[in-house]
Design an enzyme around this catalytic site. Sequence first.
Site, PDB file in Angstrom:
ATOM      1  N   ASN A  40      -4.857   6.134  -2.083  1.00  0.00           N
ATOM      2  CA  ASN A  40      -4.563   6.407  -0.672  1.00  0.00           C
ATOM      3  C   ASN A  40      -4.009   7.810  -0.475  1.00  0.00           C
ATOM      4  OD1 ASN A  40      -5.492   3.984   0.224  1.00  0.00           O
ATOM      5  ND2 ASN A  40      -3.495   2.986   0.273  1.00  0.00           N
ATOM      6  N   SER A  70       0.828  -1.213   0.000  1.00  0.00           N
ATOM      7  CA  SER A  70       0.000   0.000   0.000  1.00  0.00           C
ATOM      8  C   SER A  70       0.852   1.249   0.000  1.00  0.00           C
ATOM      9  CB  SER A  70      -0.851   0.089   1.259  1.00  0.00           C
ATOM     10  OG  SER A  70      -1.683  -0.989   1.388  1.00  0.00           O
ATOM     11  N   HIS A  93      -1.982  -3.160  -6.755  1.00  0.00           N
ATOM     12  CA  HIS A  93      -2.552  -2.711  -5.485  1.00  0.00           C
ATOM     13  C   HIS A  93      -4.059  -2.906  -5.483  1.00  0.00           C
ATOM     14  CE1 HIS A  93      -3.424   0.639  -2.404  1.00  0.00           C
ATOM     15  NE2 HIS A  93      -3.107  -0.469  -1.787  1.00  0.00           N
ATOM     16  N   GLU A 120      -4.717  -0.637  -8.688  1.00  0.00           N
ATOM     17  CA  GLU A 120      -3.675   0.260  -9.175  1.00  0.00           C
ATOM     18  C   GLU A 120      -2.523  -0.604  -9.701  1.00  0.00           C
ATOM     19  OE1 GLU A 120      -4.177   4.305  -6.546  1.00  0.00           O
ATOM     20  OE2 GLU A 120      -3.259   2.594  -5.559  1.00  0.00           O
TER      21      GLU A 120
HETATM   22  P1  NAD Z   1      -2.041  -9.398   7.051  1.00  0.00           P
HETATM   23  O1  NAD Z   1      -1.217  -9.126   8.256  1.00  0.00           O
HETATM   24  O2  NAD Z   1      -3.491  -9.635   7.194  1.00  0.00           O
HETATM   25  O3  NAD Z   1      -1.433 -10.659   6.283  1.00  0.00           O
HETATM   26  C1  NAD Z   1      -0.073 -10.855   6.019  1.00  0.00           C
HETATM   27  C2  NAD Z   1       0.162 -12.360   5.934  1.00  0.00           C
HETATM   28  O4  NAD Z   1       1.476 -12.562   5.433  1.00  0.00           O
HETATM   29  C3  NAD Z   1       0.076 -13.070   7.273  1.00  0.00           C
HETATM   30  O5  NAD Z   1      -0.830 -14.145   7.173  1.00  0.00           O
HETATM   31  C4  NAD Z   1       1.490 -13.545   7.505  1.00  0.00           C
HETATM   32  O6  NAD Z   1       1.551 -14.779   8.197  1.00  0.00           O
HETATM   33  C5  NAD Z   1       2.026 -13.674   6.110  1.00  0.00           C
HETATM   34  N1  NAD Z   1       3.469 -13.580   6.007  1.00  0.00           N
HETATM   35  C6  NAD Z   1       4.288 -12.667   6.560  1.00  0.00           C
HETATM   36  N2  NAD Z   1       5.561 -12.902   6.188  1.00  0.00           N
HETATM   37  C7  NAD Z   1       5.548 -13.994   5.391  1.00  0.00           C
HETATM   38  C8  NAD Z   1       6.542 -14.720   4.678  1.00  0.00           C
HETATM   39  N3  NAD Z   1       7.809 -14.347   4.709  1.00  0.00           N
HETATM   40  N4  NAD Z   1       6.157 -15.785   3.952  1.00  0.00           N
HETATM   41  C9  NAD Z   1       4.877 -16.162   3.881  1.00  0.00           C
HETATM   42  N5  NAD Z   1       3.880 -15.494   4.527  1.00  0.00           N
HETATM   43  C10 NAD Z   1       4.223 -14.428   5.265  1.00  0.00           C
HETATM   44  O7  NAD Z   1      -1.736  -8.194   6.061  1.00  0.00           O
HETATM   45  P2  NAD Z   1      -2.678  -7.582   4.915  1.00  0.00           P
HETATM   46  O8  NAD Z   1      -3.545  -6.544   5.492  1.00  0.00           O
HETATM   47  O9  NAD Z   1      -3.258  -8.679   4.122  1.00  0.00           O
HETATM   48  O10 NAD Z   1      -1.582  -6.816   4.039  1.00  0.00           O
HETATM   49  C11 NAD Z   1      -0.733  -7.482   3.157  1.00  0.00           C
HETATM   50  C12 NAD Z   1      -0.147  -6.495   2.171  1.00  0.00           C
HETATM   51  O11 NAD Z   1      -1.213  -5.867   1.453  1.00  0.00           O
HETATM   52  C13 NAD Z   1       0.643  -5.365   2.789  1.00  0.00           C
HETATM   53  O12 NAD Z   1       1.709  -5.049   1.935  1.00  0.00           O
HETATM   54  C14 NAD Z   1      -0.365  -4.230   2.852  1.00  0.00           C
HETATM   55  O13 NAD Z   1       0.238  -2.958   2.818  1.00  0.00           O
HETATM   56  C15 NAD Z   1      -1.153  -4.460   1.599  1.00  0.00           C
HETATM   57  N6  NAD Z   1      -2.521  -3.934   1.579  1.00  0.00           N
HETATM   58  C16 NAD Z   1      -3.328  -4.008   2.669  1.00  0.00           C
HETATM   59  C17 NAD Z   1      -4.631  -3.524   2.589  1.00  0.00           C
HETATM   60  C18 NAD Z   1      -5.578  -3.627   3.761  1.00  0.00           C
HETATM   61  O14 NAD Z   1      -6.613  -2.952   3.759  1.00  0.00           O
HETATM   62  N7  NAD Z   1      -5.299  -4.455   4.749  1.00  0.00           N
HETATM   63  C19 NAD Z   1      -5.095  -2.970   1.401  1.00  0.00           C
HETATM   64  C20 NAD Z   1      -4.254  -2.934   0.292  1.00  0.00           C
HETATM   65  C21 NAD Z   1      -2.964  -3.423   0.393  1.00  0.00           C
END
Ligand code: NAD
Length: 689
Positions: A496, A425, A446, A458
């Site tokens: 964002n 993000s 994204h 995106e």
């Molecule tokens: P989250 O914490 O819900 O999930 C992350 C997952 O990644 C976890 O299940 C974790 O166990 C796993 N993980 C971490 N390191 C790992 C590795 N080395 N190998 C395998 N698995 C691994 O996070 P999220 O909210 O899903 O966000 C994930 C990405 O998406 C981030 O980069 C975030 O910025 C982006 N994002 C989030 C949102 C949102 O609203 N939450 C929206 C758009 C983008």
Amino acid sequence: MAHGTGRAAGDAETSWQMRRDDDGIVWLTLDKPGTSTNVLSRVVLQELGAHLMTLAAAPPRGLVVRSGKRGGFIAGADVKEFTVLRDAEEGFELARSGQRVLDQLEELGCPTVAAIQGFALGGGLELALACQYRVAVGDASLALGLPEVQLGIHPGFGGTVRSVRLLGVRPAMEVMLTGRAVRADKALRIGLVDRLVPASELESTARELVLRAPPRRTAPLTERLLGLPLLRPLVRSALLRQLAGRARREHYPAPYAIVELWSRYGAHGEAAYLAEARSIAELFRTETARNLVRVFLLQDRLKALGAKGGASFERVHVIGAGVMGGDIAAWCALRGLQVTLQDRAAEFVEPALQRARELFARRLRDPAQAALASGRLRADVAGDGVPEADVVIEAIFESLNAKRELYATLEPRMKPEALLATNTSSLMLEPLAARLARPERLVGLHFFNPVAQMPLVEVVHSRQSDATIVQGALNFTRRLDKVPLPCRSAPGFVVNRVLMPYLNEAMFAAQEGIALATIDDAAVRFGMPVGPIELADIVGLDTASHVGEIIASELGRAAPDLTRLKQLVAAKKLGRKSGEGFYAWRDGKAVKPPAQGAIPPELEDRLILAMVNEAVACLRDTVVAEPDLLDVAVILGTGFAPFRGGPIAYARQRGIATVIARLRQLAGRYGSRFLPDAGWSALETHGKP
Ligand code: NAD
């Protein structure tokens, strides 16, 4: 029978093919040349009118109208033709000419059947309503609807009248006022179709209906009673009350016009059709309709950036099965791709698989199809899917180091031509790609939360990205049926970044002691779907503060005092997902205290112009190529009041000079964060679109 109706030599440009079979039934097939989707353009309607005139002179045993496109029946009128209407008179004529053709169809002296597969929307459904019978392929792809309100108008080819006559007032109003598509089971239940059949029986059932001509469906008795002049005012008031809870009349006049038309003219007679045409002609001229039509067409432009038929994508590997990765993987499987989903351990993947099963059941309905989709999505903790994947999507924690470490082990195992995409993000692509052997292969995809509901993705490129890879990412986005927005790697990308000052301004206002619900009211009054405080609760206060801080610090923007927000996060009050944030949440809804006094006069401008000013900064920074694309992305990604046409269209409609003057005034009162961005000068010289 009646298949393979080849075109006669010499009429390659005609849209309708007419064929008479051995039973004397005429099959009129619409197959608009040069497109995969049928629309009812003026020319298509004129051609239909000419065929109907010939048929009326010597009516056949029956007429079946159907589509020659595999995907669907007819998507609606040709929206592009709305944009060239010069005045109300032209709008009126457009509607009247369509009405006349469908009247010809209705009055043809023989049984008429619409044989539908896939979708029949807008003018397409109006055409089907003018037939005596409708038979449809009853699978998950069936979508029947009158979505005109989403363009700021209403049906104009007699649909406001015929839908009420066929379904009765309440079901017809639901179809028209929500604009939502009706699926197979419901279409049969409310009488929108007479029969649902498998694809293989569409033709034989249409034939049977012609030959047997069973009694035609009419609206249920209760619904007909509700249409009596004595009861109509009561129904009208109830409908208007419902509408008032959903959309303001001054923002969205079309649904109100639908109720008023029925209430004055009922569901019969020439006056009702005339009034429908007059009313749509007026609506065409409203700023709301112009903005919504523009946004609709721009969305098509964005979609066209990715070719659906480009390089084929079959296997996707997703790493990180959290909120985003889990839902991205499920969406890919829903769209027919083979997906492997990796996380640190099986226990992290299981909840994502469970959510996926729920998604498949909801979206696919047919348990066999849902089981197939579940079969396409596999847990893969060892990462066995990496060497086979055409696309690898990384969605792990938002940490530069964690992501880089992962890529170091991932990249050597990937197919050379596979896409490597990150869902970050807030991190820039350049540092993320710094240690890759081939940094040019990294792109951002994204997605927004919730993935299944948010249409926009995106598609982020960096200075190093390879153009072929970026095009591949655009194509992949279309393969997923999402709308791609190409943008440059820059803090917060587009959505964002534009959203952040809106949320920040809400925090500034709260700091001054303005009630939270009042802040939300100001935004909703402007036309935002939810206010900024409620939005922060929906996004999650942890995510909102984390992403907000990164973007604000990278862009050097003034940050409000976030003590209160941080206290909530520390107390695990994260918003909707934890049941409490700024508001308490019950059954997925924010519980807001009753309104406290009037909305301060400047609040709306503070919230909205903060966003508009940042949108201009985004353009100056060339994060996105054009104001038009920015407008549509901000609408799709943030819900920015669609009827306003997006932040830049809004500024233009209000007057660039007026907005700049207002920003200066706000800067004088509230601080330099409101100083007009340098990018305004480029917009000033371009003037109105
Ligand atoms: P989250 O914490 O819900 O999930 C992350 C997952 O990644 C976890 O299940 C974790 O166990 C796993 N993980 C971490 N390191 C790992 C590795 N080395 N190998 C395998 N698995 C691994 O996070 P999220 O909210 O899903 O966000 C994930 C990405 O998406 C981030 O980069 C975030 O910025 C982006 N994002 C989030 C949102 C949102 O609203 N939450 C929206 C758009 C983008």
